[in-house]
Design a protein around this motif. Structure first.
Motif, PDB file in Angstrom:
ATOM      1  N   UNK A 791       4.484   6.234  -6.014  1.00 47.87           N
ATOM      2  CA  UNK A 791       3.901   4.885  -5.852  1.00 47.87           C
ATOM      3  C   UNK A 791       2.862   4.629  -6.946  1.00 47.87           C
ATOM      4  N   UNK A 792       2.910   3.423  -7.531  1.00 53.61           N
ATOM      5  CA  UNK A 792       1.947   3.085  -8.590  1.00 53.61           C
ATOM      6  C   UNK A 792       0.731   2.348  -8.010  1.00 53.61           C
ATOM      7  N   UNK A 793       0.901   1.801  -6.809  1.00 52.77           N
ATOM      8  CA  UNK A 793      -0.190   0.998  -6.235  1.00 52.77           C
ATOM      9  C   UNK A 793      -0.067  -0.466  -6.638  1.00 52.77           C
ATOM     10  N   UNK A 794       1.006  -0.830  -7.380  1.00 54.00           N
ATOM     11  CA  UNK A 794       1.259  -2.238  -7.738  1.00 54.00           C
ATOM     12  C   UNK A 794       2.510  -2.654  -6.951  1.00 54.00           C
ATOM     13  N   UNK A 795       2.315  -3.495  -5.968  1.00 57.09           N
ATOM     14  CA  UNK A 795       3.345  -3.778  -4.965  1.00 57.09           C
ATOM     15  C   UNK A 795       4.690  -4.195  -5.591  1.00 57.09           C
ATOM     16  N   UNK A 796       4.662  -5.194  -6.475  1.00 55.47           N
ATOM     17  CA  UNK A 796       5.909  -5.730  -7.048  1.00 55.47           C
ATOM     18  C   UNK A 796       6.718  -4.624  -7.743  1.00 55.47           C
ATOM     19  N   UNK A 797       6.016  -3.740  -8.429  1.00 57.35           N
ATOM     20  CA  UNK A 797       6.703  -2.669  -9.167  1.00 57.35           C
ATOM     21  C   UNK A 797       7.249  -1.625  -8.193  1.00 57.35           C
ATOM     22  N   UNK A 798       6.432  -1.238  -7.191  1.00 54.81           N
ATOM     23  CA  UNK A 798       6.865  -0.203  -6.240  1.00 54.81           C
ATOM     24  C   UNK A 798       8.129  -0.612  -5.488  1.00 54.81           C
ATOM     25  N   UNK A 799       8.260  -1.912  -5.185  1.00 54.50           N
ATOM     26  CA  UNK A 799       9.451  -2.369  -4.443  1.00 54.50           C
ATOM     27  C   UNK A 799      10.718  -2.141  -5.272  1.00 54.50           C
ATOM     28  N   UNK A 800      10.621  -2.419  -6.571  1.00 57.94           N
ATOM     29  CA  UNK A 800      11.800  -2.222  -7.441  1.00 57.94           C
ATOM     30  C   UNK A 800      12.170  -0.736  -7.498  1.00 57.94           C
ATOM     31  N   UNK A 801      11.153   0.127  -7.664  1.00 56.79           N
ATOM     32  CA  UNK A 801      11.444   1.559  -7.765  1.00 56.79           C
ATOM     33  C   UNK A 801      12.022   2.121  -6.461  1.00 56.79           C
ATOM     34  N   UNK A 802      11.613   1.513  -5.327  1.00 55.87           N
ATOM     35  CA  UNK A 802      12.095   2.031  -4.043  1.00 55.87           C
ATOM     36  C   UNK A 802      13.620   1.921  -3.941  1.00 55.87           C
ATOM     37  N   UNK A 803      14.203   0.921  -4.567  1.00 51.60           N
ATOM     38  CA  UNK A 803      15.664   0.750  -4.485  1.00 51.60           C
ATOM     39  C   UNK A 803      16.414   1.891  -5.195  1.00 51.60           C
TER      40      UNK A 803
END
Length: 939
Positions: A791-803
């Motif tokens: 997790x980077x702590x930047x919501x928009x980015x973390x959502x993409x990586x979760x996929x």
């Protein structure tokens, strides 16, 4: 009771140097342990029948016709623990690998598993059996039958005839000794003389002359290396030499060479086979084969790396640069004499960064001192003249002169004039391009000399000005240092405009912290770090130091406490991307071996391209990783140390007499996760040519930064003494059977001293540490480790990586299943995980050829993943092999190409997200690290 012969009780001089010797040992018979499928071992006496048609054993509960194996039913002879019975848990630790062998026989591929008292006994039986299996097909007559002398005997006799000037059929012993010495350089005269005395005594023909038959016998006993003879028999499809097809098979399958043709093989035979008949017929006998294996054509060092072979068009900061610290010191720092031959030596070794400390000279012109003693000095212009002559003799790529100024402004002007006048167009003076983001490449700067030093601040209009001075180097006394420091605490320096104007791409600036550098440092500015300071950063914030070194050059110099001119370990700083680690070239030892070995890998041009993971703008790399790295596939190095040749005695060991009892220590130097060391057992009373025959294994997580160092030591109860060493970058290793050219402590070649080794490199299977080979390692299914995103702590980015989580797990499963299936396939073929696909296919082909019922298997090479299919009924073992092969193929075929990297586009937008989320300091650093980690994992 038949007499038993065991090698362990045999006199040392009974050397197995021909297949006839192996077969005579088998005819005499010897005791071996027979291993049952329930893991119990029974001692039995094994003997070869006089007609060479079967091997029998006694006592046995079976009737004597059943307690035997016919040679014609033998499919294969395997050395080591290569069958399920020998691999089983109960036995694996009771005897070493090299004391076991198996005979695979009959249409059902049964195995007779045997254990001998020593590796020599195994070699004799295996060599004899393999010879009989292939020789039996050509001619059932006993070996040595027929009136044709062998290729080898005929050649040695012809050499004798040339030396027999009087044509009397005899030559003086002294001439015979010289003759063998000429044919086998490196062998001691005393060894040859002793052999002639022994043979003369045994045949009761003492005297000062030797006849041809005795000469031939002495040559064969002295000059046959059993381990090479064993190898030749393994690949030979006839008697005692390799034909062109055999040689081609050896080069492709064992040596990993590609695109070998019969013409190439003929060329090798023409170059190395000593007998005229062999050269005409395209045969390579034992002497030619030995010469080839010892030659530069078969070196362990990959010949591609002898020339510049890396991309030289990357920015300068993307390379390691060979750097000297006070190159002119010939002794230690404290009592060093100033002498210019040190500069010559460093430049000759491809060094591309040299340090010059300028002092006020007595005659009004600057001099170069080397350390605190004022005993001697060299005029600056002499050193510059020398650099002008030799700067590019070993490498065409840029040379960096690091100027440390300790002289007055007036003498600085003279130094600047001298540099301009002497170096002329070589001097790089163009101002840096403010529109660029990175330094020019070594290719663009070819033939140029760069000056690293201080510059006057932009606003200064005077002929000289004051600048800060962080360089810890070159202070001659505490008094001078106090004067220069003054009351302000920071040292100041008067700098002349002329000298300042010579500095362009390597402007020395003080280091504040990584954040300030990220925001404000310009690409042409560089910092120097003391070993202590750089060491602290390497331990406390390695990822930040790696990131800093992507854009900026950094130079690390030794601690002033090293008054003995000892060296720091360059690997400690290379692993963090530091380009210039300044070494004391005049001090030999481990650290200098690592430096010299490392810079050999790119044509010794003084520049080595850093690993991609350290250059890419977005990539995560922590030098202190304790295991495999995201995005870098780990590898296993299987190193078999077979034997040593012509090892010298340790220096200054007069008291020990002639006996050297060596052992080999193999060290891997690299990132901490890779650093390891294994040693062989000591070869006792072995003379100059010890046999080690030991397998070592290393896991390499970052191959591009790993270096292998082989050290030969003399085992002594007072303290092990150094005999020789060789250091080679992992990326330069060639697979197969190779000789290692040993070097002295000072890095000079030792004539004819070598180690004979076998190298194999395979992908590591499974996550976590490399574990023990064999099926046992896979029975208890380990929990599979999945590399996940952070997790980077930047919501928009973390959502993409979760996929990406699910595809990542699937890809890991696919890769590991393929590797496990491959290992099963290799083990069923009776090979180790170090084997390659060619060796497996060759083994299956050999079984099919030795089978009476002639089962047939096809391999369809038109397909991308060639299927292997049985035509008609086949034995159980073959069926298992084909199944294991098939499991590997559909898996291989179903690997899906990854989707475009989801998170990559965020990189350009990252600073916008930082501001939006209000990230600062440690949190910001953590976000950047996690982002880089995720991108590296996905790649």
């Amino acid at each position: 009771k038949k007499k038993t012969v065991s090698f362990s009780t045999m006199p040392n001089d009974r050397k197995i140097n021909s297949t006839a010797a192996c077969i005579s040992l088998m005819l005499e018979g010897c005791e071996l342990k027979k291993v049952r499928s329930n893991s119990r071992m029974y001692s039995r006496f094994f003997v070869l029948d006089a007609d060479l048609r079967s091997v029998r054993w006694e006592p046995s509960k079976k009737d004597s016709e059943k307690a035997k194996i016919e040679i014609k039913s033998v499919k294969e002879v395997r050395v080591g623990k290569k069958t399920p019975v020998l691999r089983s848990n109960g036995l694996s630790d009771q005897f070493p690998d090299e004391c076991a062998f198996s005979i695979i026989y009959g249409d059902n591929y049964e195995s007779l598993d045997l254990v001998a008292g020593s590796a020599d006994v195994v070699s004799a039986w295996v060599m004899g059996l393999r010879y009989l299996v292939s020789y039996g097909k050509h001619n059932p007559a006993a070996p040595g039958a027929g009136h044709h002398p062998s290729l080898r005997t005929a050649w040695i006799s012809s050499v004798f005839d040339l030396a027999d000037l009087e044509k009397s059929g005899r030559i003086p012993v002294a001439r015979a000794v010289q003759l063998i010495k000429a044919l086998n350089p490196g062998m001691k005269t005393s060894t040859i003389e002793l052999k002639f005395k022994e043979l003369q005594k045994a045949s009761e023909r003492c005297g000062t002359e030797v006849a041809s038959d005795l000469f031939v016998e002495a040559y064969c006993e002295l000059c046959t290396r059993p381990e090479i003879f064993f190898l030749l028999v393994q690949f030979s499809s006839n008697k005692e030499y390799l034909g062109l097809k055999d040689l081609l098979m050896f080069l492709e399958v064992e040596q990993g060479m590609e695109g070998v043709t019969e013409e190439k093989c003929l060329e090798i035979v023409g170059k190395y086979e000593p007998s005229k008949e062999g050269r005409e017929k395209g045969y390579l006998a034992i002497d030619g084969f030995t010469r080839y294996l010892l030659s530069a054509d078969c070196s362990i060092f990959d010949p591609q790396h002898r020339q510049v072979c890396q991309d030289m068009a990357q920015p300068l900061s993307h390379y390691y640069i060979s750097s000297a610290h006070g190159a002119c010191l010939l002794e230690d720092n404290f009592w060093g004499r100033s002498d210019i031959s040190g500069y010559l030596g460093a430049l000759g070794l491809g060094c591309r960064s040299i340090e010059l400390v300028l002092w006020d000279g007595p005659d009004g012109e600057p001099v170069v001192y080397t350390g605190p003693s004022a005993a001697s000095c060299v005029p600056f212009r002499t050193v510059v003249g020398l650099i002008d002559q030799h700067a590019f003799s070993a490498s065409a790529y840029p040379l960096i002169l690091c100027l440390v100024v300790r002289c007055s402004a007036a003498q600085q002007r003279l130094a600047a004039q001298c540099l301009r006048k002497t170096l002329g167009d070589k001097l790089y003076l163009e101002p840096p391009n403010p529109a660029a983001s990175y330094l020019p490449s070594p290719e663009q700067l070819k033939g140029r000399i760069l000056i690293k030093g201080k510059k006057l601040p932009p606003g200064c209009e005077d002929s000289e000005g004051e600048v800060s001075d962080e360089e810890e180097e070159g202070w001659r006394s505490g008094q001078e240092e106090r004067e220069a420091t003054g009351s302000g605490g920071q040292r100041r320096l008067r700098l002349s405009r002329e000298l300042s104007e010579l500095v362009s791409l390597c402007q020395a600036v003080p280091f504040q912290d990584f954040e300030s550098s990220r925001r404000g440092q310009r690409y042409w500015e560089m910092c120097s770090f003391s070993e202590v300071e750089a060491g602290r950063f390497a331990n406390e914030c390695p990822a930040e130091l790696v990131s800093y070194n992507k854009r900026f050059l950094s130079r690390v110099y030794p601690s002033p406490m090293r008054i003995d001119a000892s060296n720091m370990n360059p690997q400690d700083f290379w692993k963090c991307g530091c380009q210039m680690v300044a070494m004391n070239y005049q001090t030999p030892g481990l650290m200098m071996d690592l430096n010299a070995g490392w810079f050999r890998q790119n044509g010794a041009c003084g520049y080595v391209l850093r690993p991609a993971i350290m250059r890419e703008e977005v990539s995560y790399f922590s030098a202190n990783a304790k295991d495999s790295l995201p995005g870098v596939p780990a590898q296993l190095l299987h190193l078999k140390v077979i034997s040593g040749q012509n090892l010298p005695k340790p220096k200054g060991s007069g008291a020990k007499g002639e006996v050297v009892e060596p052992y080999v220590c193999a060290e891997i130097h690299g990132i901490p996760a890779d650093c390891a060391e294994h040693r062989t057992k000591t070869a006792l009373q072995s003379g100059d040519n010890p046999v080690f025959d030991e397998s070592l294994e290393f896991q390499i997580n970052l191959p591009e930064l790993a270096v292998l160092r082989l050290v030969v030591l003399d085992d002594d109860y007072i303290g092990d003494e150094f005999i020789a060493q060789y250091t080679i970058p992992f990326e330069c290793l060639q697979p197969g059977y190779r000789h290692v050219p040993l070097q002295s402590l000072a890095g000079e070649p030792l004539p004819h001293a070598t180690l004979f080794v076998h190298v194999a490199i395979t992908d590591r299977r499974g996550g976590g540490k490399g574990h023990r080979r064999g099926l046992a390692g896979r029975r208890g299914r380990r929990v599979r480790e999945y590399t996940s995103t952070k997790a980077t702590g930047i919501k928009a980015i973390d959502e993409v990586f979760r996929t990406a989580t699910q595809p990542l797990r699937e890809a890991t499963d696919l890769r590991e299943n393929v590797q496990n299936a491959l290992v099963s396939f290799k083990e069923l073929c009776g090979l180790t995980p170090a084997a390659n696909m060619k060796q497996c296919i060759l083994t299956v082909a050999t079984w099919l050829m030795h089978s009476d019922s002639s089962p047939s298997v096809t391999l369809n090479l038109a397909e991308q993943y060639p299927p292997m299919e049985a035509q008609g009924p086949i034995p159980d073992l073959l069926r298992k092999v084909l199944t294991a092969y098939e499991t590997r193929v559909p898996i291989g075929a179903s690997v899906v190409p990854p989707s475009p990297l989801a998170g990559m586009d965020f990189h350009k937008e990252l600073h916008r997200f930082e501001a939006k989320e209000g990230l600062r300091g440690r949190k910001l650093q953590k976000a950047l690290e996690s982002f880089a980690w995720n991108i590296t994992v996905l790649k």
